[in-house]
Enzyme design. Structure first.
Site, PDB file in Angstrom:
ATOM      1  N   TYR A 156       1.961 -12.722 -22.021  1.00 42.13           N
ATOM      2  CA  TYR A 156       3.352 -12.853 -22.490  1.00 42.13           C
ATOM      3  C   TYR A 156       3.554 -13.921 -23.570  1.00 42.13           C
ATOM      4  O   TYR A 156       2.630 -14.647 -23.890  1.00 42.13           O
ATOM      5  CB  TYR A 156       4.341 -12.976 -21.346  1.00 42.13           C
ATOM      6  CG  TYR A 156       4.280 -14.137 -20.381  1.00 42.13           C
ATOM      7  CD1 TYR A 156       3.550 -15.280 -20.608  1.00 42.13           C
ATOM      8  CD2 TYR A 156       5.027 -14.053 -19.197  1.00 42.13           C
ATOM      9  CE1 TYR A 156       3.557 -16.313 -19.699  1.00 42.13           C
ATOM     10  CE2 TYR A 156       5.029 -15.088 -18.281  1.00 42.13           C
ATOM     11  CZ  TYR A 156       4.300 -16.213 -18.541  1.00 42.13           C
ATOM     12  OH  TYR A 156       4.309 -17.225 -17.640  1.00 42.13           O
ATOM     13  N   GLU A 157       4.723 -13.913 -24.174  1.00 39.79           N
ATOM     14  CA  GLU A 157       5.014 -14.764 -25.348  1.00 39.79           C
ATOM     15  C   GLU A 157       4.034 -14.500 -26.492  1.00 39.79           C
ATOM     16  O   GLU A 157       3.663 -15.428 -27.215  1.00 39.79           O
ATOM     17  CB  GLU A 157       5.000 -16.252 -24.983  1.00 39.79           C
ATOM     18  CG  GLU A 157       5.809 -16.666 -23.782  1.00 39.79           C
ATOM     19  CD  GLU A 157       7.262 -16.258 -23.838  1.00 39.79           C
ATOM     20  OE1 GLU A 157       7.742 -15.887 -24.921  1.00 39.79           O
ATOM     21  OE2 GLU A 157       7.921 -16.290 -22.779  1.00 39.79           O
ATOM     22  N   GLY A 158       3.669 -13.238 -26.670  1.00 41.51           N
ATOM     23  CA  GLY A 158       2.667 -12.885 -27.681  1.00 41.51           C
ATOM     24  C   GLY A 158       1.290 -12.888 -27.047  1.00 41.51           C
ATOM     25  O   GLY A 158       0.823 -13.945 -26.619  1.00 41.51           O
ATOM     26  N   GLN A 162      -1.750 -14.264 -30.909  1.00 40.43           N
ATOM     27  CA  GLN A 162      -1.897 -15.690 -31.234  1.00 40.43           C
ATOM     28  C   GLN A 162      -3.024 -15.880 -32.245  1.00 40.43           C
ATOM     29  O   GLN A 162      -2.921 -16.686 -33.172  1.00 40.43           O
ATOM     30  CB  GLN A 162      -2.205 -16.519 -29.979  1.00 40.43           C
ATOM     31  CG  GLN A 162      -1.205 -16.392 -28.848  1.00 40.43           C
ATOM     32  CD  GLN A 162       0.201 -16.803 -29.224  1.00 40.43           C
ATOM     33  OE1 GLN A 162       0.384 -17.763 -29.959  1.00 40.43           O
ATOM     34  NE2 GLN A 162       1.181 -16.060 -28.756  1.00 40.43           N
ATOM     35  N   ARG A 215       5.625 -20.884 -26.241  1.00 46.49           N
ATOM     36  CA  ARG A 215       4.160 -20.777 -26.362  1.00 46.49           C
ATOM     37  C   ARG A 215       3.473 -22.066 -25.935  1.00 46.49           C
ATOM     38  O   ARG A 215       2.437 -22.024 -25.269  1.00 46.49           O
ATOM     39  CB  ARG A 215       3.787 -20.395 -27.799  1.00 46.49           C
ATOM     40  CG  ARG A 215       4.120 -18.954 -28.074  1.00 46.49           C
ATOM     41  CD  ARG A 215       3.890 -18.501 -29.497  1.00 46.49           C
ATOM     42  NE  ARG A 215       4.152 -17.057 -29.547  1.00 46.49           N
ATOM     43  CZ  ARG A 215       4.070 -16.301 -30.640  1.00 46.49           C
ATOM     44  NH1 ARG A 215       3.741 -16.844 -31.800  1.00 46.49           N
ATOM     45  NH2 ARG A 215       4.317 -15.009 -30.581  1.00 46.49           N
TER      46      ARG A 215
END
Lengths: 595, 595
Positions: free
Chosen positions: B441-443, B448, B297
């Protein structure tokens, strides 16, 4: 992949329940016989055509794109040509055109509704007929009787298409410095030489002829925008009966590779002594072209609306089907491994934002188109003048506000798909890429904002704006006393007052320093856009309240969307007003050498 | 086309003048010997490598993309492999790694600065080494001594790369429902079976082995996230000395066609009884993976920063060169046919927005990385704990705020190019397409925001947030009395108070109704992001004021950018706060059947 169904119910709501077009048409002699049923039938047929014929070509058009085959030849994606043939055969190009030249003479708002649907189905494809319609309007307004009789029937039928050739490599916004030359041939025609770029639909395989409307300079013409003339430059020179003859010296040199609208050919057009004929007066080409440009700007607004609607429809289906996580308040679909993502507040924010933009955009754009009809055809001169003012004032708002919103909306739709939104197969990222051009072409959205604030508002000391303000004030006066309307009228009245104050403030500052206009214009346009949307949301809420007792969920949804708009979207003005007020100092005190 | 030069002056300003890293390192025993000169030399070399080797492959990588050659084989774009060979040869993968496994042991902030530059130069390429670094961190934290001794030296050297295999077709955000199975083979290894999708760098031709970190379920594991375990699944099974052996049953089945980052292979990975080894404890895989996820992140935040910087650099060059229209205040370059567009206030707004985002993003991200170093290596335990809180609290802000800003920034850069921005050749539209994935991506950025508000803030009753608040308050206390700082301290104090009130208000509402968290999270994160940026802009203004008398234009520009930020960008919070306060009602009262 994906789907599109014309939002007929909402379109009819806007036309009949909100705008009451049937009654309005009674005051326009040439449309007085047209009734709601006929309009609805046309829209239904158009919707079917868009869903069944045009929409299925949207993704393949993006994937294949156009192909430059050398020697000026461009091939459109598989299926485009055949769909266009069907479009012509069904008579759709003629819909809003003058019966004198073979048109069906329907009002502008019906044509606008058709274009909303076409753009939802396939923006790149729609740009072929779309630009033709602009060329039709320009020649209809400024062509000689001979030019009209040769070109208009072909454009109306759709067997020929049109383009607008303005941009050159060194100039887009600044047409005053264009270089294409037009030299008299001595026989009433001119020889045009120069290079035009970014010509949408400049070359393709869908029509037997292409009619280019080209801006160029006559010998000895004054510098700047007052030395520009407009010419018809056909791909094939027609005879007086419209039979195509010799190939003209206007040729596509290449096509651009670009972010989106891959199915539309964006052409470099080389003019090498191409034969052209003057349209309108010498050196007044920009005025003539502005007829086409204003039509094009409204058309771009409809592209924004169309994309907002189709992206919304698809993201809604996904939000109902995709199972992921549980609602924060506990499982809503305990029988399934997870809840559909529509239970999550932020997914609803993303859906309702798109919906509120699409529905208010539709109300605004159809109302504007109805005003075009009034301007052209209303029996009362004062009504014509008022309508003309509304159209002039709000064209830049339709262009910029609806396309900014469309970019936000399509991005939200894509975001709802998560990682799948980024994958081409699902079709969502194409909407974002296609929507992006609408903020740029036909005058960037910055230019629209300058046009609104500098020309349309400060240019006439706020007269046009006051007219619109009166319309809003009358509605507030009538509805403001009713308790059930408080929640809508209060924020509408508030934003109305704020826009008034803001306009005065910027006007005063601009007299001291013209850079204040440039500094304020973009957030000012956003603010005015929200005033317009607040007005239409309050009006739509009124209609929905009147019909709420019918039990039709349509009205419950309309009311709830209005409430969402005022709670969640109008607050953007809290910052746009601050930005508009914050002046030019922090922008201009930054020394160029410091960059 | 295009250009990139590492912004070394600004990077050094942040590290040495703003953060004073040399002094900070003195308190970290393992970095105490490192001095500013060495850091600067590393950055300079890295900048050269990025500009000369990695950047020239950015556009070709986008145009060519990766190719799936069948039977699990993926070819990367021309030049990618060779550039990676040079990268490994120069020792860059080892920069921030543990000397025990061959690393150079430099602090995290140096590695972060390297990644900013790599991402400016070529995000798609950078994702190959970038994910390896995440795999390194995860194994370094959770691997057995044997796993470390086999895998880490290869990852540190860069001859093997890594991936993280989380997502499956039916789940991304909701890992609790993943289905990939891991069955014990009886020899300490497991047989993994299932399908993973969206695996970045999942297969390619740049390294001799690929180390997949895969989430899967053991037989009889509990449902949900507490039944997930983490496994190493190498493409080729290595022996104890790291020599690669048999091809493992993990294979790329296809690669995705997608909106951007074409040069990175986004793979479907099929596990067909692939051999894997448990990392960390059974059923605690998600904890172990979170080490990698948090690193990822922050890494995504650096992607946002990198793209913001390079898009700014290019749009600035264009704004200085492109001649179009005259300034509203009269010609600025009368000797030319038109003025450069940088004279127009709105073009300056677009430039300065990018610049202010890039510079504040850099200060924020480097400060966060310095806190990672403190968390890992500070001699004082209280300092370690405080740093850990800052990192945990602000990781979702770095990820979401910097990537939202990057999407806005790259879009503004593209807008400055007008129609040319939409044309692939100029390279600007690629930045927009590449930047778009970082919000997903990555959440996703919604996730977030939920992580920030729900877990990091409300989850500990605001304790971490109060720590950060103290830091800000101390600065305000020290500087608030100085007249020259009023213009920065006043708005900083104001936004600080507003965030505090807003947090309390949402916290109270959330106790009644958890949907209030979901409804407020996204605009809340934007508001916190601006609090952080206000803090860093005020601090940077302080430094610039101290050095203003030097006559160095760098400081004049820094001050002017700070003023621009407070005048033009911070006002976004006027609407984000209203949106965050407006609650869940208008979202949740919309009946699902009405959609």
């Amino acid at each position: 992949m994906g789907q599109y169904a014309a939002p007929l119910r909402d379109m009819q709501f806007v036309l009949h329940e909100l705008l009451n077009v049937e009654a309005e048409l009674k005051r326009m002699p040439k449309h007085a016989e047209l009734d709601a049923d006929t309009i609805n039938q046309v829209l239904e047929e158009a919707g079917k055509f868009c869903s069944e014929v045009v929409f299925p070509l949207n993704q393949v058009g993006d994937r294949e794109g156009c192909t430059y085959e050398g020697d000026g030849v461009v091939k459109t994606p598989a299926g485009f040509r055949e769909a266009y043939r069907q479009y012509v055969e069904a008579g759709w190009p003629a819909l809003g055109c003058d019966p004198e030249f073979g048109g069906q003479g329907l009002p502008a708002f019906v044509n606008n509704a058709l274009y909303e649907m076409l753009n939802s189905a396939n923006q790149a494809w729609t740009m072929y007929p779309g630009l033709s319609h602009g060329a039709y309007e320009c020649l209809h307004a400024h062509g000689t009787p001979e030019q009209k009789s040769v070109y208009l029937p072909k454009l109306v039928e759709g067997v020929w298409t049109g383009t607008m050739c303005l941009t050159e490599p060194h100039c887009g916004t600044d047409l005053g410095i264009l270089r294409t030359k037009a030299e008299p041939n001595g026989d009433g025609s001119y020889a045009l030489t120069g290079t035009k770029i970014f010509i949408s639909s400049g070359e393709h395989d869908m029509a037997e002829n292409i009619v280019h409307l080209v801006l160029a300079r006559l010998p000895g013409a004054p510098m700047g925008t007052k030395g520009i003339s407009l010419f018809i430059v056909p791909k094939f020179v027609p005879d007086a009966n419209g039979a195509v003859g010799a190939r003209n010296g206007v040729k596509c040199g290449s096509i651009e590779h670009k972010m989106g609208i891959h199915g539309n050919a964006t052409c470099v057009m080389n003019l090498d002594g191409a034969k052209g004929w003057l349209v309108g007066e010498a050196n007044k080409g920009l005025n003539a072209m502005f007829v086409m440009m204003n039509a094009a700007r409204l058309g771009v607004g409809m592209q924004g609306l169309g994309l907002t609607e189709v992206a919304y429809q698809n993201s809604l289906v996904y939000a109902k089907e995709r199972l992921q996580m549980r609602a924060l308040t506990g499982p809503k679909a305990p029988e399934k491994p997870a809840d559909p993502i529509i239970v999550h507040p932020d997914v609803r924010r993303m859906l309702l934002t798109q919906r509120a933009y699409a529905e208010a955009g539709r109300a605004f754009a159809y109302w504007a188109a109805l005003n075009i009809d009034k301007e052209l055809s209303h029996e009362d001169e004062a009504a014509r003048r008022e309508a003309a003012d509304f159209v002039a004032l709000l064209t830049p708002v339709i262009k910029a506000f609806l396309t900014d919103n469309a970019f936000e909306g399509t991005n939200l739709a894509m975001q709802i798909y998560g990682g799948h939104g980024f994958i081409s197969e699902w079709g969502m990222e194409q909407y974002v890429r296609d929507a992006r051009i609408n903020m740029i072409y036909e005058g960037t959205n910055s230019i629209q904002a300058l046009d609104l604030l500098g020309r349309k508002i400060l240019g006439d000391m706020g007269a046009k704006m006051k007219r619109f303000g009166k319309l809003v004030a009358a509605f507030i006066e009538e509805e403001g006393v009713k308790p059930e309307m408080q929640e809508f009228i209060n924020p509408l009245a508030d934003i109305g007052e704020k826009v008034q104050k803001l306009t005065m403030e910027i006007g005063m500052k601009a007299m001291q320093n013209p850079d204040e206009v440039g500094a304020a214009a973009v957030p000012y346009l956003r603010t005015v856009g929200h005033l317009v949307f607040s007005y239409f949301w309050a009006r739509m809420a009124r209609v929905a309240l009147d019909r709420a007792s019918s039990g039709d969920a349509f009205y419950a949804a309309k009311l709830a969307t209005a409430r969402f708009y005022f709670a969640k979207l109008l607050p953007e003005t809290a910052s746009s007003i601050r930005a508009a007020r914050s002046g030019s100092k922090s922008l201009m005190e930054f020394d160029e050498a410091w960059f």
